[in-house]
Design an enzyme around this catalytic site. Structure first.
Site, PDB file in Angstrom:
ATOM      1  N   ASP A 525       0.854  -1.195   0.000  1.00 29.16           N
ATOM      2  CA  ASP A 525       0.000   0.000   0.000  1.00 29.16           C
ATOM      3  C   ASP A 525       0.887   1.242   0.000  1.00 29.16           C
ATOM      4  O   ASP A 525       2.116   1.150   0.123  1.00 29.16           O
ATOM      5  CB  ASP A 525      -0.885  -0.042   1.252  1.00 29.16           C
ATOM      6  CG  ASP A 525      -2.073   0.907   1.182  1.00 29.16           C
ATOM      7  OD1 ASP A 525      -2.252   1.584   0.153  1.00 29.16           O
ATOM      8  OD2 ASP A 525      -2.818   0.972   2.177  1.00 29.16           O
ATOM      9  N   ASP A 600      -9.237   4.463  -1.272  1.00 28.57           N
ATOM     10  CA  ASP A 600      -9.980   4.972  -0.114  1.00 28.57           C
ATOM     11  C   ASP A 600     -11.377   5.459  -0.495  1.00 28.57           C
ATOM     12  O   ASP A 600     -11.668   6.662  -0.490  1.00 28.57           O
ATOM     13  CB  ASP A 600      -9.190   6.102   0.543  1.00 28.57           C
ATOM     14  CG  ASP A 600      -7.874   5.615   1.127  1.00 28.57           C
ATOM     15  OD1 ASP A 600      -7.693   4.390   1.248  1.00 28.57           O
ATOM     16  OD2 ASP A 600      -7.023   6.454   1.457  1.00 28.57           O
TER      17      ASP A 600
END
Length: 926
Positions: A525, A600
């Protein structure tokens, strides 16, 4: 330390309170090179081929190209590539220093094709390659590409090409009355400078150095941007260039807000209907019309903006479609204008002619997703963060208690010792090997996060080794770059250095990372890279990478190089096991190494809708293994949204629930019995279709076509379906239309028409109700139901015995669901192997085609069967039979017997054929 804590606290507050602070991100107007290139007047191209410079080779032509305003020379090359593709390359002929050329995006060297060249008129050169040809116009420079004599793509038809050559900065002379006014050498140098900058007399103030907020970009090479426009004369819709939270059909942007931006960024709770940059950048653009599909892959890893022009300069792609239907004339073809900050012009022209042809031409260049282990296609459970070992084991046990399948538990950053990757928090996770074994004993897996920001801590071995060996990305002065991310002060490995990638891969080896096993998978990530205190939450552009290249040249490749190192490490750790890696940042070709997700997102209905639109764009750009966080990463979904999200995600490739650390826990059993049962049913339905998913991903690797597809992929002449992105196809077998609004009892499903203007037959997968219609049809739904249909003419493999994890279903029997077309026939495929290793590449697999024709069901091994499976055929379901058979008989390699027939939901059920999946058989309906 206080500064560290204060900074992180303020950053977290920013994440939670503000969706997108636009002041933290550039617009085109705030970007010097975008301003310059977007300001170019159409039809004013100063570029021309130099007369007499064209040379022909077996697979290409080369020539000199001149900017008539500056007299600067460029090299031009046009190559023919196998499978209806051309490659256009333009670079400076004698640059002050080499310009960056993208490496590692292509899967290998493209295969050349033979060409013929001739000059048909003065200044017009015709290059032919099979059914394709390119006409090069010398002045002004332009190329028209034809597929079977149909003009399909045009390069520089609008004259927007620009190539800012490298030059020395002009320094105004300083007059000193006590000294002579220069010497001969100085005068010559100044004269050369003047010649180099004639095209920038009124230069943009940010051309040589640029500020954004408190950040300064020194631009040591000055302005070096490039651009070119590509037109699609046959197209009514443009799509591609992910990643954006926008419609699948690209909208008109020219003179209408910002262009689409490709610049990998960490954007929190991204906005919908936006052209803002997100976590991935894939510069491939497609144009599609009823007769032709074509594409352009702009191979450039620098920041890129893409302006979209539609016919009549309308603001909505639907206007083009309306114009087509009403037979009104298009003033200009649909076009895309690529504008990149640096590099060279390196463009692949994909000439189709069909959508699937164009998609395969792109994956022929950049590769496909490798066949994943089966468990990776099952359900994943994640949140930031599961608290400790007991929490992990409790959640796993609860899935069993509530009879809900689950294959993978995930751990976010809190499992580490102070955000130091390749370590564990000894208090929360004192016995990680035991925890991992407890999961694997149940047939489950663990995936852990390993981000590229390395904590600057003198007690951290990774930091010390990277510092001592010079492995970090450098500042412009050669010192180690330092930014801020989750650990606080951090530095970033320079994965462009092969030695650094090898070191990163070494960290994964079990002799080094002793607290994991080979069955633990990886989540990379924050690899855009995310830098909390950097410009636009990322790295400085004048940072320096291996080879002396500035970060501005390679920015969009950073995450790609990160996962290359991860893949190498995991593959070397266990060469017999296919790695599973999830990456947020991605570029062209990243699909060869990693799965991606949409980042997100938020617990909103609009973000559920966006999951389809965004994954469709990714799929046609090579990234078939795509998904979005179920329920939304930010916020707390209400029960209806959560239920509908599970139902939708069960029919998307990557199926994972994930949530922010400050959200409420949302495991399925926490929402009441009714909601739990709805979620349970959605997950179990996914598991029943795992044989189909596994087959589709094998066929993706083998044939290069996307798994998740827009309607136009198989209905290229159905104009009304071009821009529909509320539903999608899985190959050409299933049509999925999720429910994406609250409180509805009906949804509109669009049934497309074939080239002969007739509809396909579609069957509801739950009831086998038949739909032999076209256009929009209102379909009733309830809380347990989303509309999913199997196409008539297909055979789909399933499994009916759902277990706690997919790894435990390997030897279970299969069901075949046969849905008949208008001529009472159907075909389908099934792929079987060990679901884990690479042995299938040595031929250890079974690839089977099933066919229903003239009341016979037969199987055929497409390749020689070479995998011994214990699986057998348990049931056959047939929908759409015009006459119900009285009996059925099976004849196989080992038996002949009569079979039991039942009728359920207007479908014929043949029970227990009982034949091994490795046997040939014929079933006769009597």
């Amino acid at each position: 330390m206080r500064l560290h804590i204060a900074f992180l606290c303020s950053f977290l507050a920013f994440c939670l309170v503000v969706a997108v602070d636009h002041g933290n991100f550039k617009t085109c107007e705030k970007s010097s090179f975008c301003r310059r290139l977007r300001g170019v007047t159409p039809g004013s191209s100063p570029y021309a081929l130099v007369a007499g410079s064209l040379n022909t080779y077996s697979d290409s032509v080369v020539a000199d190209l001149i900017n008539k305003e500056t007299n600067h020379l460029f090299t031009f090359k046009l190559e023919a590539i196998k499978s209806n593709t051309f490659r256009l390359l333009i670079d400076e002929k004698t640059p002050l220093k080499p310009r960056y050329k993208v490496t590692d995006a292509l899967k290998g060297n493209p295969l050349p094709d033979v060409i013929k060249a001739k000059e048909q008129n003065k200044g017009e050169f015709v290059i032919t390659s099979g059914p394709n040809k390119a006409i090069i116009y010398a002045d002004p420079f332009r190329i028209d590409f034809y597929q079977n004599d149909v003009l399909t793509v045009q390069a520089n038809a609008k004259g927007l090409m620009r190539f800012e050559e490298l030059r020395r900065k002009v320094i105004p002379p300083q007059v000193n009355e006590n000294e002579e006014q220069g010497n001969e050498n100085g005068q010559q140098e100044q004269s050369q400078n003047d010649a180099n900058v004639k095209d920038l007399t009124n230069e943009d103030p940010g051309a040589w150095e640029e500020n954004f907020k408190s950040h300064h970009d020194s631009k040591p090479n000055g302005p070096e941007a490039i651009s070119m426009d590509f037109s699609f004369p046959q197209a009514l819709i443009l799509f591609g260039i992910p990643q954006h939270a926008d419609s699948f059909a690209l909208k008109h942007t020219a003179n209408n807000g910002d262009p689409y931006r490709l610049y990998n960024l960490d954007v929190f709770e991204f906005e919908l209907d936006s052209r803002m940059a997100l976590y991935g950048s894939i510069p491939v653009l497609y144009g599609h019309g009823p007769e032709k599909t074509a594409g352009v892959f702009w191979q450039n890893s620098a920041e890129t903006w893409v302006d979209i022009y539609n016919s009549n300069a309308e603001k909505n792609v639907m206007s083009s479609i309306v114009n087509f239907v009403s037979r009104s004339k298009q003033n200009d073809p649909l076009s895309g204008h690529f504008m990149s900050e640096s590099g060279i012009i390196d463009a692949f022209i994909l000439l189709g002619p069909s959508p699937l042809d164009a998609f395969k031409q792109y994956t022929d260049l950049t590769g496909v997703a490798n066949l994943p282990q089966l468990f990776a296609l099952a359900y994943h459970q994640c949140r930031w963060n599961y608290n400790d070992e007991q929490d992990v084991e409790t959640v796993s046990a609860k899935f069993d208690e509530h009879d809900i399948p689950m294959d993978t538990m995930w751990l976010d950053i809190e499992y580490t010792d102070g955000k130091k990757y390749f370590t564990w928090d000894a208090h929360k996770f004192p016995n990680p090997l035991k925890m991992i074994k407890n999961l694997t004993d149940l047939g489950r897996h663990l995936t852990i996060i390993l981000d590229p920001h390395i904590k600057r801590d003198a007690g951290y071995f990774v930091h010390n080794e990277c510092t001592d060996r010079g492995y970090y990305v450098k500042n412009k002065d050669g010192s180690d770059y330092e930014g801020w991310c989750w650990p606080g002060s951090a530095s970033y490995p320079d994965y462009f250095n092969p030695e650094v990638r090898k070191y990163w891969a070494d960290l994964y080896q079990l002799e080094n990372f002793k607290t994991v096993t080979a069955d633990v998978m990886t989540w990379n990530d924050m690899n855009e890279p995310s830098v909390f205190n950097g410009p636009e939450v990322t790295m400085l552009k004048d940072n320096v990478h291996y080879g002396g290249w500035e970060h501005r040249n390679v920015h969009n490749l950073y995450g790609h190089m990160n996962v290359m190192g991860t893949f190498e490490g995991m593959h070397r750790r266990d060469p017999n096991q296919r790695p599973f890696i999830l990456s947020r940042s991605h570029f062209a070709g990243t699909q060869r190494y990693a799965t991606i997700w949409m980042g997100d997102n938020a617990a909103q209905w609009g973000h559920l809708e966006a999951s389809i639109k965004m994954c469709l764009a990714e799929a046609v750009a090579g990234h078939s293994f795509c998904g979005a966080d179920v329920g939304g990463f930010f916020g707390n979904p209400d029960v209806e949204l959560l239920e509908r999200w599970y139902q939708a995600a069960a029919f998307q490739p990557f199926f994972r629930s994930h949530a922010h650390i400050d959200t409420k826990r949302r495991e399925p059993w926490l929402f009441g019995e009714a909601t739990k049962q709805i979620i349970r049913e959605a997950i179990r339905k996914r598991y029943s279709y795992l044989p189909l998913w596994y087959t589709m991903f094998y066929e993706h690797e083998r044939f290069g076509l996307p798994v998740m597809r827009p309607l136009l992929a198989h209905y290229p002449k159905d104009v009304d379906g071009f821009a529909i992105d509320s539903q999608h196809l899985l190959q050409d077998r299933l049509l999925v239309r999720p429910v994406m609004s609250a409180g509805v009892s009906k949804v509109d499903v669009y049934f497309p028409v074939k080239e002969n203007k007739k509809p396909d037959i579609w069957y509801d997968i739950d009831t086998y109700q038949k739909y032999d219609v076209s256009g929009f049809v209102s379909i009733e739904v309830n809380s347990n139901k989303i509309p999913v249909f199997q196409r008539g003419g297909t055979i789909i493999p399933k499994k009916g015995r759902i277990r706690r994890a997919s790894t435990l279903m390997k030897n279970d029997p299969y069901t075949l669901v046969i849905c008949l077309d208008e001529i009472q026939s159907a075909k389908g495929t099934l792929y079987i192997d060990d679901e884990k290793s690479y042995k299938y590449r040595d031929g250890q697999y079974n690839y089977i085609e099933f066919e229903f024709k003239q009341n016979l069901i037969t199987n055929r091994f497409i390749d020689k069967p070479n995998y011994k499976t214990k699986s057998w055929l348990e049931k056959i379901v047939i929908a759409g039979l015009k006459s119900i058979p009285k009996t059925a008989t099976i004849k196989s390699d080992h038996k002949t017997e009569n079979l039991e027939i039942l009728i359920e939901n207007s479908a014929v059920i043949i029970r227990r054929p009982g034949v091994s999946m490795t046997e040939n058989f014929v079933i006769t309906l009597n």
